[in-house]
Design a protein around this motif. Structure first.
Motif, short mmCIF file in Angstrom:
data_model
loop_
_atom_site.label_atom_id
_atom_site.label_comp_id
_atom_site.label_asym_id
_atom_site.label_seq_id
_atom_site.Cartn_x
_atom_site.Cartn_y
_atom_site.Cartn_z
N UNK A 224 38.68 21.88 74.33
CA UNK A 224 39.27 20.82 73.53
C UNK A 224 38.82 20.88 72.09
N UNK A 225 39.24 19.87 71.34
CA UNK A 225 39.00 19.85 69.89
C UNK A 225 38.11 18.68 69.48
N UNK A 226 37.63 18.77 68.25
CA UNK A 226 36.87 17.69 67.61
C UNK A 226 37.48 17.44 66.23
N UNK A 227 37.49 16.19 65.83
CA UNK A 227 37.90 15.83 64.47
C UNK A 227 36.63 15.51 63.69
N UNK A 228 36.38 16.30 62.66
CA UNK A 228 35.14 16.17 61.87
C UNK A 228 35.47 15.86 60.41
N UNK A 229 36.50 15.07 60.18
CA UNK A 229 36.99 14.84 58.82
C UNK A 229 36.05 14.01 57.95
N UNK A 230 35.40 12.94 58.44
CA UNK A 230 34.56 12.14 57.55
C UNK A 230 33.33 12.93 57.07
N UNK A 231 33.34 13.27 55.79
CA UNK A 231 32.31 14.15 55.23
C UNK A 231 31.82 13.61 53.89
N UNK A 232 30.64 14.08 53.50
CA UNK A 232 30.18 13.88 52.13
C UNK A 232 29.69 15.22 51.61
#
Length: 461
Positions: A224-232
């Motif tokens: 499956x996948x992961x969403x790792x969009x929130x970044x700094x």
């Protein structure tokens, strides 16, 4: 099962690897620099070996020091964790030459996928759509400026051998390109390679990655996948599985792309194939592009473990021992939703400036069903500027995304630290933001949320 295993890392990931080994009855050996002599990961292992002074180049990044520690301890295998030497093909080769099993992919696969430009060439051969850009050998400023204009602004400059957000620059106009290129190349020099590649900048980008596993017999599956969009600063702080807005058909297509890449390079072990998606519209296969592959276990692997019920470190150990994949693709099940927050010693109000110092008091939530806490520090430890400022990972799992978000938010609100700044309260507020609750935020979310908070504070002053 293979062992003893020397864990060539420190902190939270070393503790996490030791926990799986302990459950499986595998003896472990920790390594430590002088700054870590009394660290939590040292106590978590069955034995420990000193490898040098605090500076990483003289300890955790020193291949001779790691190999000498393995020889002294009688270790038969090396787990690199993530960061440090985990994606170093020379280290994988050196382990093999020393008669040690490297718990990771073959050195050839690391070389093929470790560089962003080389990985894109593999994607082209495997028929996997990659983000438009330029990764040619001609690195002259004139050629790079010409290619940037061809791609169309805005573009991203990325160090070929970079990582962790270093050597990356977003460029809006042709006039700004020369200065941005020079800055990216200066940062890239720290990785021993000043080469860069150019990529089309995707507005409202979402960072979606697929966890793959392969065994020595050539079987490859995805989890499956992961969403790792929130970044700094291009570094992840919040990660979740599954990705909001993902449907089974699209998951299958991304899994097909990810496993095709792995097969193309004869991959073995755990890996993560990373994609960028156009988040301005609902997720669609024709608006998702391959960007790179991480040839190691990821920081965010716990969210995959929570939704699959699997121990990915155990899988790594079994595959390194020559066993086949424990499951076939049609046996993989995703249950509920999981989301992870990285607790770091940093000050969000000061643009996430790291906050080293003595951690006089640390309060973390108690693990419970649906709540996991992975850490490598405790009250009284000193956080030095030599290493990453991450203190812990807090991971929540629940039947629905809304419940997982609420569980994690509540857990973060109970966290506190004295002696250093902690980002827990900031992340809790971000999780309560309407954009986060609705799902599908882009990579600019955390930075814009911080800016909104700063503006509100100035108005209230």
């Amino acid at each position: 099962m293979i062992g003893p295993v020397l864990i060539a890392n420190r902190g939270e990931i070393a503790c996490r690897i030791a926990a799986s080994c302990r459950r499986l009855g595998v003896r472990t050996v920790a390594v430590y620099s002088d700054a870590d002599a009394t660290a939590m990961h040292v106590a978590a292992a069955d034995a420990a070996e000193r490898i040098g002074p605090p500076r990483p180049l003289e300890s955790y990044l020193s291949i001779p020091a790691i190999l000498e520690a393995a020889q002294r301890s009688g270790a038969r295998a090396v787990h690199p964790g993530y960061g440090f030497l985990s994606e170093n093909a020379d280290f994988a080769d050196a382990c093999a030459a020393a008669g040690l099993v490297f718990i990771g992919p073959p050195a050839a696969a690391i070389r093929a996928m470790g560089g962003k430009a080389a990985a894109k060439a593999v994607a082209h051969r495997a028929g996997v759509p990659a983000l438009p850009g330029y990764d040619g050998a001609d690195q002259s400023p004139e050629r790079l400026a010409t290619e940037a204009a061809r791609i169309g602004f805005p573009v991203m400059i990325k160090a070929v051998a970079g990582g962790g957000g270093r050597g990356m620059r977003r460029v809006e106009t042709a006039d700004a390109f020369p200065a941005a290129l020079a800055a990216a190349q200066r940062e890239a020099a720290a990785f021993g390679n000043t080469a860069v590649l150019l990529e089309k900048f995707v507005a409202s980008a979402r960072h979606i990655e697929v966890q793959i596993f392969a065994d020595a017999a050539g079987e490859v599956i995805h989890l499956g996948e992961r969403d790792c969009s929130p970044q700094r600063r291009n570094q992840k702080l919040l990660e979740e599985a599954p990705a909001p807005g993902m449907d089974p058909a699209l998951r299958g297509e991304l899994g097909r792309r990810a496993t095709a890449l792995a097969r193309e390079v004869g991959y073995v072990g755990a890996g993560t194939v990373e994609f960028v998606a156009d988040g301005s519209q609902p997720l669609s296969a024709d608006r998702i592009w391959f960007i790179e592959m991480n040839t190691r276990l990821q920081v965010e692997h716990p969210v995959t473990e929570m939704v699959t019920g699997l121990d990915l470190v155990e899988w790594q150990l079994r595959i390194a021992a020559g066993e086949p994949l424990p499951l076939a693709q049609d046996q993989v099940r995703l249950d509920g939703h999981a989301i992870e927050a990285r607790l770091c010693a940093e000050d969000p109000a000061r643009n996430f400036l790291p906050s080293p110092g003595c951690l006089t008091t640390l309060r973390l939530p108690e693990p419970s069903p649906g709540l996991r806490v992975d850490t490598g520090v405790r009250s009284g430890d000193t956080l030095t500027p030599f290493y990453d400022p991450m203190i812990a990972k807090v991971i929540a799992h629940a039947p629905t995304r809304a419940e997982a978000l609420e569980r994690l938010t509540t857990a973060l609100e109970s966290c506190s630290a004295e002696g250093v700044r902690l980002n827990a309260a900031f992340l809790a507020r971000a999780l309560r933001a309407p954009e986060m609750r609705s799902g599908g935020v882009n990579t600019a979310f955390l930075e814009s949320f911080r800016a909104r908070e700063a503006a509100a504070a100035r108005s209230a002053a």
